[in-house]
Write a protein that holds these residues in place. Sequence first.
Motif, PDB file in Angstrom:
ATOM      1  N   HIS A  25      94.596  39.655  70.642  1.00  0.00           N
ATOM      2  CA  HIS A  25      93.163  39.855  70.787  1.00  0.00           C
ATOM      3  C   HIS A  25      92.661  40.578  69.539  1.00  0.00           C
ATOM      4  CE1 HIS A  25      89.391  40.392  72.923  1.00  0.00           C
ATOM      5  NE2 HIS A  25      89.400  41.654  72.544  1.00  0.00           N
ATOM      6  N   ARG A  39      99.860  37.185  74.002  1.00  0.00           N
ATOM      7  CA  ARG A  39      98.442  36.960  73.734  1.00  0.00           C
ATOM      8  C   ARG A  39      97.962  38.001  72.739  1.00  0.00           C
ATOM      9  NH1 ARG A  39      95.982  37.002  79.617  1.00  0.00           N
ATOM     10  NH2 ARG A  39      97.378  38.755  79.613  1.00  0.00           N
ATOM     11  N   VAL A  58      95.360  43.357  68.455  1.00  0.00           N
ATOM     12  CA  VAL A  58      96.237  43.983  69.445  1.00  0.00           C
ATOM     13  C   VAL A  58      96.841  42.923  70.346  1.00  0.00           C
ATOM     14  CG1 VAL A  58      94.966  46.159  69.454  1.00  0.00           C
ATOM     15  CG2 VAL A  58      94.328  44.375  71.059  1.00  0.00           C
ATOM     16  N   THR A  59      97.968  43.258  70.978  1.00  0.00           N
ATOM     17  CA  THR A  59      98.539  42.368  71.976  1.00  0.00           C
ATOM     18  C   THR A  59      97.934  42.722  73.329  1.00  0.00           C
ATOM     19  OG1 THR A  59     100.400  43.850  72.345  1.00  0.00           O
ATOM     20  CG2 THR A  59     100.713  42.103  70.730  1.00  0.00           C
ATOM     21  N   THR A  60      97.661  41.695  74.136  1.00  0.00           N
ATOM     22  CA  THR A  60      97.052  41.917  75.444  1.00  0.00           C
ATOM     23  C   THR A  60      97.930  41.377  76.563  1.00  0.00           C
ATOM     24  OG1 THR A  60      95.777  39.879  75.197  1.00  0.00           O
ATOM     25  CG2 THR A  60      94.695  41.923  74.553  1.00  0.00           C
TER      26      THR A  60
END
Length: 89
Positions: free
Chosen positions: A38, A36, A25-27
């Motif tokens: 994750h 970022r 996933v993008t954080t």
Amino acid sequence: MVLQDTTEFTFQRERHEAVGITRTVTTGRDKAGQVRMHTLYGLLMHASLAVTTDGLSLGLAAVKFWSRQKFKGANAVKCKVNPNHVPIE
């Protein structure tokens, strides 16, 4: 009828290799503006519940647990599997 659903169990562990990967996933973004990523670690469960047309539950027809060593996005999987050529068995 058979109702189906996939559930994700996500765990925090010191050694994430022991459970496998569920998804990435993008954080958000860092200070430089870079996205970022994750990785979530855990197990996946796909269950099939048999029910009558009146909604009476007959029980689980199948349950499958699995994990991935490396996440492959849904689009990558769709390119390799042609649903018109998968046997019904």
